[in-house]
Scaffold this motif. Structure first.
Motif, PDB file in Angstrom:
ATOM      1  N   LYS A 138       0.825  -1.208   0.000  1.00  0.00           N
ATOM      2  CA  LYS A 138       0.000   0.000   0.000  1.00  0.00           C
ATOM      3  C   LYS A 138       0.858   1.256   0.000  1.00  0.00           C
ATOM      4  N   LYS A 168      -3.776   1.434  -5.588  1.00  0.00           N
ATOM      5  CA  LYS A 168      -3.879   0.292  -6.502  1.00  0.00           C
ATOM      6  C   LYS A 168      -4.302  -0.955  -5.733  1.00  0.00           C
ATOM      7  N   ARG A 169      -4.784  -1.957  -6.479  1.00  0.00           N
ATOM      8  CA  ARG A 169      -5.105  -3.237  -5.875  1.00  0.00           C
ATOM      9  C   ARG A 169      -3.808  -3.904  -5.418  1.00  0.00           C
ATOM     10  N   ASN A 170      -3.808  -4.412  -4.200  1.00  0.00           N
ATOM     11  CA  ASN A 170      -2.582  -4.983  -3.651  1.00  0.00           C
ATOM     12  C   ASN A 170      -2.806  -6.375  -3.074  1.00  0.00           C
ATOM     13  N   SER A 171      -3.754  -7.107  -3.660  1.00  0.00           N
ATOM     14  CA  SER A 171      -3.897  -8.517  -3.307  1.00  0.00           C
ATOM     15  C   SER A 171      -2.660  -9.264  -3.794  1.00  0.00           C
ATOM     16  N   ASN A 225      -2.546 -11.780  -5.818  1.00  0.00           N
ATOM     17  CA  ASN A 225      -2.654 -11.949  -7.274  1.00  0.00           C
ATOM     18  C   ASN A 225      -2.276 -10.677  -8.013  1.00  0.00           C
ATOM     19  N   ALA A 226      -2.749  -9.527  -7.517  1.00  0.00           N
ATOM     20  CA  ALA A 226      -2.442  -8.251  -8.162  1.00  0.00           C
ATOM     21  C   ALA A 226      -0.950  -7.963  -8.121  1.00  0.00           C
ATOM     22  N   LEU A 227      -0.305  -8.265  -7.006  1.00  0.00           N
ATOM     23  CA  LEU A 227       1.138  -8.036  -6.901  1.00  0.00           C
ATOM     24  C   LEU A 227       1.913  -8.985  -7.810  1.00  0.00           C
ATOM     25  N   CYS A 228       1.442 -10.223  -7.923  1.00  0.00           N
ATOM     26  CA  CYS A 228       2.097 -11.152  -8.845  1.00  0.00           C
ATOM     27  C   CYS A 228       2.046 -10.609 -10.270  1.00  0.00           C
ATOM     28  N   ASP A 229       0.893 -10.101 -10.675  1.00  0.00           N
ATOM     29  CA  ASP A 229       0.769  -9.537 -12.022  1.00  0.00           C
ATOM     30  C   ASP A 229       1.664  -8.312 -12.185  1.00  0.00           C
ATOM     31  N   ARG A 230       1.678  -7.447 -11.194  1.00  0.00           N
ATOM     32  CA  ARG A 230       2.435  -6.190 -11.290  1.00  0.00           C
ATOM     33  C   ARG A 230       3.940  -6.436 -11.299  1.00  0.00           C
TER      34      ARG A 230
END
Length: 233
Positions: free
Chosen positions: A125, A131-134, A136-141
């Protein structure tokens, strides 16, 4: 430094309403290197998972019927975690459940067994506000391959979190060097007076400068623009 990435799966969302831990996954990192010394348990919680939780992790009561209860693994778990820095995504959730399990056995909370707890959700955060910080979202980012994550699983999620954390912090320790000889028997370390040498200065060529700039760009991207290299230059 010894760090352990930890994740749990549970029968539901509220430890105070009787929900329990049914899976624990731990992944060890020493000096920023994965060791393979991981720990993984499935646990018989003595109760069914809520339907919503079951859709998330897919761990059925039937599958857990022959698995040990938490009390049978707690000694091994605490010995493994002892003194390590524990890294968790959304730490209050997992700590709440683990502390409840420990309290039911008359044991102190997890923080009293470890050197500290880092919450990667708080880190994310701060690095990626708004931004989304799940996970899954962090893996994509951060370009961490999570294609095998069709359902949540404690060990798989701990492994993914380790990769995410390394990418989130890779600019912090890149300049640290470890000789690797400190505790190795039979190795003699010779002190050399470097003042006796005249060292040549080698200028970076165009290709090396381009590669260096690419590294700085990636570090800027991973840290959310918080690196100081170009500002100081």
């Amino acid at each position: 430094m010894r760090q352990v990435f930890l994740d749990t799966e549970t029968t539901g969302l509220n430890a105070h309403d009787g929900d329990r831990v049914i899976e624990i996954g731990c992944v060890e990192l020493v000096n920023r290197k994965l060791t393979g010394n991981n720990l993984h348990y499935y646990l018989n919680a003595g109760r069914d998972s809520h339907e919503d939780a079951l859709r998330v992790h897919g761990i059925t009561t039937e599958f857990l019927a022959d698995k040990p209860p938490f009390k049978d693994v707690v000694a091994e778990l605490l010995a493994y975690l002892q003194g390590a820095e524990i890294i968790i995504h959304n730490a209050p959730f997992d700590l709440g459940f683990l502390d409840m399990e420990l309290a039911l056995l008359g044991k102190p909370p997890l923080r009293e067994h470890v050197s500290g707890v880092v919450d990667t959700l708080v880190m994310a955060k701060e690095m990626f506000p708004g931004k989304r910080n799940s996970l899954n979202a962090l893996c994509d980012r951060l370009e961490v391959d999570n294609s095998g994550r069709t359902l949540h699983g404690a060990l798989l999620d701990a492994e993914l979190l380790a990769d995410v954390y390394i990418n989130m912090t890779r600019g912090q320790d890149a300049l640290l060097m470890d000789s690797g000889t400190q505790d190795e028997p039979g190795i003699q370390v010779v002190n050399v007076d470097l003042t006796r040498f005249t060292l040549p200065i080698l200028e970076a060529n165009a290709q090396e400068l381009t590669a260096h700039d690419d590294v700085l760009t990636q570090m800027d991207k991973s840290s959310g623009g918080k690196t100081m290299w170009r500002k100081l230059a």
